[in-house]
Design a protein around this motif. Structure first.
Motif, PDB file in Angstrom:
ATOM      1  N   THR A 245      91.496   3.302 -15.017  1.00  8.72           N
ATOM      2  CA  THR A 245      92.244   4.238 -15.851  1.00  8.72           C
ATOM      3  C   THR A 245      91.509   4.451 -17.169  1.00  8.72           C
ATOM      4  O   THR A 245      91.034   3.486 -17.779  1.00  8.72           O
ATOM      5  CB  THR A 245      93.661   3.699 -16.122  1.00  8.72           C
ATOM      6  N   LEU A 246      91.401   5.694 -17.595  1.00  7.72           N
ATOM      7  CA  LEU A 246      90.779   6.036 -18.871  1.00  7.72           C
ATOM      8  C   LEU A 246      91.852   6.622 -19.779  1.00  7.72           C
ATOM      9  O   LEU A 246      92.513   7.603 -19.422  1.00  7.72           O
ATOM     10  CB  LEU A 246      89.651   7.051 -18.657  1.00  7.72           C
ATOM     11  N   LEU A 247      92.007   6.016 -20.953  1.00  7.76           N
ATOM     12  CA  LEU A 247      92.966   6.491 -21.946  1.00  7.76           C
ATOM     13  C   LEU A 247      92.200   7.144 -23.092  1.00  7.76           C
ATOM     14  O   LEU A 247      91.267   6.560 -23.642  1.00  7.76           O
ATOM     15  CB  LEU A 247      93.793   5.312 -22.470  1.00  7.76           C
ATOM     16  N   LEU A 248      92.581   8.366 -23.423  1.00  8.29           N
ATOM     17  CA  LEU A 248      91.918   9.139 -24.470  1.00  8.29           C
ATOM     18  C   LEU A 248      92.888   9.324 -25.628  1.00  8.29           C
ATOM     19  O   LEU A 248      93.916   9.984 -25.498  1.00  8.29           O
ATOM     20  CB  LEU A 248      91.447  10.478 -23.904  1.00  8.29           C
ATOM     21  N   HIS A 249      92.559   8.681 -26.748  1.00  4.47           N
ATOM     22  CA  HIS A 249      93.448   8.644 -27.901  1.00  4.47           C
ATOM     23  C   HIS A 249      93.316   9.921 -28.741  1.00  4.47           C
ATOM     24  O   HIS A 249      92.304  10.603 -28.685  1.00  4.47           O
ATOM     25  CB  HIS A 249      93.110   7.439 -28.782  1.00  4.47           C
ATOM     26  N   GLY A 250      94.340  10.166 -29.537  1.00  3.52           N
ATOM     27  CA  GLY A 250      94.325  11.313 -30.432  1.00  3.52           C
ATOM     28  C   GLY A 250      95.729  11.818 -30.659  1.00  3.52           C
ATOM     29  O   GLY A 250      96.720  11.144 -30.349  1.00  3.52           O
ATOM     30  N   ARG A 251      95.802  13.009 -31.190  1.00  5.06           N
ATOM     31  CA  ARG A 251      97.122  13.576 -31.468  1.00  5.06           C
ATOM     32  C   ARG A 251      97.911  13.817 -30.187  1.00  5.06           C
ATOM     33  O   ARG A 251      99.136  13.788 -30.193  1.00  5.06           O
ATOM     34  CB  ARG A 251      96.955  14.886 -32.246  1.00  5.06           C
ATOM     35  N   ARG A 252      97.202  14.078 -29.075  1.00  2.00           N
ATOM     36  CA  ARG A 252      97.869  14.318 -27.803  1.00  2.00           C
ATOM     37  C   ARG A 252      97.231  13.391 -26.764  1.00  2.00           C
ATOM     38  O   ARG A 252      96.344  13.790 -26.021  1.00  2.00           O
ATOM     39  CB  ARG A 252      97.752  15.790 -27.403  1.00  2.00           C
ATOM     40  N   PRO A 253      97.664  12.139 -26.717  1.00  2.00           N
ATOM     41  CA  PRO A 253      97.017  11.154 -25.843  1.00  2.00           C
ATOM     42  C   PRO A 253      97.055  11.582 -24.374  1.00  2.00           C
ATOM     43  O   PRO A 253      98.043  12.147 -23.894  1.00  2.00           O
ATOM     44  CB  PRO A 253      97.835   9.886 -26.063  1.00  2.00           C
ATOM     45  N   ALA A 254      95.957  11.295 -23.682  1.00  2.29           N
ATOM     46  CA  ALA A 254      95.842  11.672 -22.274  1.00  2.29           C
ATOM     47  C   ALA A 254      95.366  10.488 -21.455  1.00  2.29           C
ATOM     48  O   ALA A 254      94.654   9.605 -21.947  1.00  2.29           O
ATOM     49  CB  ALA A 254      94.873  12.844 -22.113  1.00  2.29           C
TER      50      ALA A 254
ATOM     51  N   ASP B 290     101.793  20.321 -13.453  1.00  3.77           N
ATOM     52  CA  ASP B 290     102.153  21.298 -14.480  1.00  3.77           C
ATOM     53  C   ASP B 290     100.977  22.167 -14.895  1.00  3.77           C
ATOM     54  O   ASP B 290     101.170  23.308 -15.328  1.00  3.77           O
ATOM     55  CB  ASP B 290     102.686  20.567 -15.718  1.00  3.77           C
ATOM     56  N   VAL B 291      99.765  21.620 -14.798  1.00  4.64           N
ATOM     57  CA  VAL B 291      98.574  22.324 -15.280  1.00  4.64           C
ATOM     58  C   VAL B 291      97.523  22.336 -14.175  1.00  4.64           C
ATOM     59  O   VAL B 291      96.853  21.332 -13.935  1.00  4.64           O
ATOM     60  CB  VAL B 291      97.991  21.667 -16.547  1.00  4.64           C
ATOM     61  N   PRO B 292      97.359  23.458 -13.452  1.00  8.77           N
ATOM     62  CA  PRO B 292      96.288  23.541 -12.457  1.00  8.77           C
ATOM     63  C   PRO B 292      94.940  23.726 -13.147  1.00  8.77           C
ATOM     64  O   PRO B 292      94.838  24.458 -14.134  1.00  8.77           O
ATOM     65  CB  PRO B 292      96.658  24.767 -11.619  1.00  8.77           C
ATOM     66  N   LEU B 293      93.939  23.055 -12.626  1.00 11.69           N
ATOM     67  CA  LEU B 293      92.617  23.057 -13.255  1.00 11.69           C
ATOM     68  C   LEU B 293      91.582  23.659 -12.321  1.00 11.69           C
ATOM     69  O   LEU B 293      91.501  23.293 -11.149  1.00 11.69           O
ATOM     70  CB  LEU B 293      92.197  21.624 -13.597  1.00 11.69           C
ATOM     71  N   ALA B 294      90.768  24.565 -12.856  1.00 12.74           N
ATOM     72  CA  ALA B 294      89.700  25.198 -12.096  1.00 12.74           C
ATOM     73  C   ALA B 294      88.358  24.872 -12.731  1.00 12.74           C
ATOM     74  O   ALA B 294      88.269  24.508 -13.915  1.00 12.74           O
ATOM     75  CB  ALA B 294      89.909  26.710 -12.035  1.00 12.74           C
ATOM     76  N   ASP B 295      87.326  25.023 -11.950  1.00 16.71           N
ATOM     77  CA  ASP B 295      85.971  24.702 -12.384  1.00 16.71           C
ATOM     78  C   ASP B 295      85.605  25.457 -13.655  1.00 16.71           C
ATOM     79  O   ASP B 295      85.861  26.653 -13.791  1.00 16.71           O
ATOM     80  CB  ASP B 295      84.992  25.073 -11.265  1.00 16.71           C
ATOM     81  N   GLY B 296      85.009  24.736 -14.604  1.00 16.42           N
ATOM     82  CA  GLY B 296      84.509  25.348 -15.826  1.00 16.42           C
ATOM     83  C   GLY B 296      85.501  25.464 -16.959  1.00 16.42           C
ATOM     84  O   GLY B 296      85.126  25.836 -18.072  1.00 16.42           O
ATOM     85  N   GLN B 297      86.763  25.133 -16.700  1.00 18.91           N
ATOM     86  CA  GLN B 297      87.759  25.220 -17.764  1.00 18.91           C
ATOM     87  C   GLN B 297      87.545  24.116 -18.793  1.00 18.91           C
ATOM     88  O   GLN B 297      87.057  23.031 -18.479  1.00 18.91           O
ATOM     89  CB  GLN B 297      89.169  25.116 -17.190  1.00 18.91           C
ATOM     90  N   THR B 298      87.915  24.406 -20.031  1.00 22.66           N
ATOM     91  CA  THR B 298      87.878  23.420 -21.106  1.00 22.66           C
ATOM     92  C   THR B 298      89.270  22.851 -21.301  1.00 22.66           C
ATOM     93  O   THR B 298      90.260  23.593 -21.373  1.00 22.66           O
ATOM     94  CB  THR B 298      87.384  24.055 -22.413  1.00 22.66           C
ATOM     95  N   LEU B 299      89.337  21.537 -21.371  1.00 24.31           N
ATOM     96  CA  LEU B 299      90.612  20.838 -21.446  1.00 24.31           C
ATOM     97  C   LEU B 299      90.583  19.905 -22.643  1.00 24.31           C
ATOM     98  O   LEU B 299      89.640  19.129 -22.813  1.00 24.31           O
ATOM     99  CB  LEU B 299      90.827  20.039 -20.155  1.00 24.31           C
ATOM    100  N   ARG B 300      91.597  20.000 -23.485  1.00 23.91           N
ATOM    101  CA  ARG B 300      91.703  19.119 -24.652  1.00 23.91           C
ATOM    102  C   ARG B 300      92.393  17.834 -24.238  1.00 23.91           C
ATOM    103  O   ARG B 300      93.553  17.830 -23.823  1.00 23.91           O
ATOM    104  CB  ARG B 300      92.504  19.810 -25.756  1.00 23.91           C
ATOM    105  N   LEU B 301      91.669  16.727 -24.340  1.00 21.13           N
ATOM    106  CA  LEU B 301      92.203  15.413 -23.999  1.00 21.13           C
ATOM    107  C   LEU B 301      92.051  14.516 -25.213  1.00 21.13           C
ATOM    108  O   LEU B 301      90.927  14.282 -25.668  1.00 21.13           O
ATOM    109  CB  LEU B 301      91.459  14.808 -22.802  1.00 21.13           C
ATOM    110  N   GLY B 302      93.169  14.016 -25.732  1.00 22.55           N
ATOM    111  CA  GLY B 302      93.111  13.316 -26.999  1.00 22.55           C
ATOM    112  C   GLY B 302      92.701  14.304 -28.072  1.00 22.55           C
ATOM    113  O   GLY B 302      93.353  15.321 -28.276  1.00 22.55           O
ATOM    114  N   ASP B 303      91.586  14.018 -28.753  1.00 25.40           N
ATOM    115  CA  ASP B 303      91.072  14.940 -29.761  1.00 25.40           C
ATOM    116  C   ASP B 303      89.707  15.503 -29.390  1.00 25.40           C
ATOM    117  O   ASP B 303      88.978  16.001 -30.256  1.00 25.40           O
ATOM    118  CB  ASP B 303      90.954  14.222 -31.117  1.00 25.40           C
ATOM    119  N   ALA B 304      89.342  15.428 -28.117  1.00 28.31           N
ATOM    120  CA  ALA B 304      88.025  15.911 -27.677  1.00 28.31           C
ATOM    121  C   ALA B 304      88.189  16.940 -26.571  1.00 28.31           C
ATOM    122  O   ALA B 304      89.158  16.908 -25.802  1.00 28.31           O
ATOM    123  CB  ALA B 304      87.166  14.746 -27.197  1.00 28.31           C
TER     124      ALA B 304
END
Length: 342
Positions: free
Chosen positions: A23-32, A115-129
């Protein structure tokens, strides 16, 4: 031995034994959270995530096998949104009986929605990155990797690890599944990551070397389709033994006779299912991959125990319809570029 590559301070890595994925936890304003483990340890996953980051906004699944999505329902109940590759998201939305290959593999998965379908090449905000979604089919048609270009981090799911590559299902996904997996590995190698984050085992010390090794292993699956079928069968049986704390020795072969995956493997190998089941057990005992202890066959690999009660969840064909998320009812993130919102 080379030291493990350093991760940025905003990333916490949890290396877990089978039957859970790392499991990878990505910290920030919106933790993922990337992947959520097996259903038998869902409460542990949710508690760990909360202890390290508070409320989780988003869970991203590299793919939908049971060891990657088992904590989805528990985390979703706590307000997290779930993101997954488009093919899997669409199947989950329509409650396809084949979702997660749960019934096919006899690996339980608690009901969840995407809730969020993901396609190739999309940019996704995880944590603060910001991370890029990279479609990497092969192990499953909807398998994806996640690429963080500034830190050159690559989350690879089950595509590879320090010691193997993901098994491929030639019966369900077609005879080109191994070649598809090889092409995905080449695409990942072309990114030249600094750090490879696999779903099983440790973080490799040398990302370039582990990718080169994976390409050679994947080529063998392409060159030897029968070997690819055997490889998958061994992995699936070992997992079945892990999540059940073994199976009585006299019941293992009858159990295998009832499994769709075993019957498909027998067809591809032009064998009778009964013969294949007997040989599978014999060869795994001979190699030490399974052991006989107390009258039960057990997987030899290290794994965490699972309670029988935690396996009592319905197959996807009996999942309730997905409940649309009401505006403001969850902390789910904004949709990635190019997608509709949840």
């Amino acid at each position: 031995m080379s030291p493990r590559p350093a991760l940025p301070s905003w990333a916490t890595w949890w290396q877990r034994p089978f039957p859970d994925a790392n499991t990878l936890l990505l910290h920030g304003r919106r933790p993922a959270l990337v992947d959520s483990g097996f259903v038998g340890h869902a409460a542990e996953t949710a508690a760990w995530a909360h202890a390290h980051a508070g409320d989780i906004d988003l869970v991203v699944n590299t793919h939908w096998h049971s060891d990657h999505v088992g904590g989805n329902a528990a985390l979703q109940a706590g307000g997290a949104a779930v993101a997954a590759g488009v093919p899997e998201a669409e199947a989950i939305a329509r409650r396809d009986p084949g979702c997660c290959a749960a019934e096919y593999l006899d690996q339980p998965v608690a009901p969840y929605t995407v809730d969020v379908p993901l396609a190739d090449g999309q940019t996704l905000r995880l944590g603060d990155a910001d991370w890029e979604v990279v479609s990497t089919p092969g192990h499953t048609p909807g398998h994806l990797a996640l690429w963080q270009p500034e830190e050159r981090l690559l989350v690879v799911g089950d595509a590879l690890s320090a010691y193997d590559v993901g098994w491929v299902n030639l019966a369900l996904d077609g005879p080109d599944a191994a070649a598809t997996a090889l092409a995905s590995l080449r695409r990942m190698a072309d990114l030249a990551p600094r750090v490879v984050l696999p779903s099983h085992g440790e973080i490799p010390a040398d990302a370039g070397q582990v990718l080169a090794d994976a390409l050679r292993r994947a080529q063998r699956l392409v060159d030897d389709p029968d070997g690819a079928v055997w490889y998958g069968a061994r992995r699936i049986l070992a997992f079945a033994l892990m999540i059940r704390e073994g199976i009585p020795a006299g019941e293992v072969e009858p159990y295998l006779h009832r499994r769709a995956w075993l019957n498909d493997a027998a067809r591809l190998l032009d064998r009778a299912p009964e013969d294949l089941a007997a040989e599978l057990v014999k060869t795994m005992l001979g190699s030490g991959a399974v052991v006989l202890r107390g009258g039960r066959l057990h997987a030899a690999a290290d794994h965490a125990p699972v309670t029988a009660a935690s396996l009592r969840v319905p197959y996807p064909r009996a999942w309730p319809p997905p409940v649309p998320r009401r505006a403001g009812s969850a902390r789910g993130p904004a949709a990635p570029e190019g997608t509709a919102g949840p």
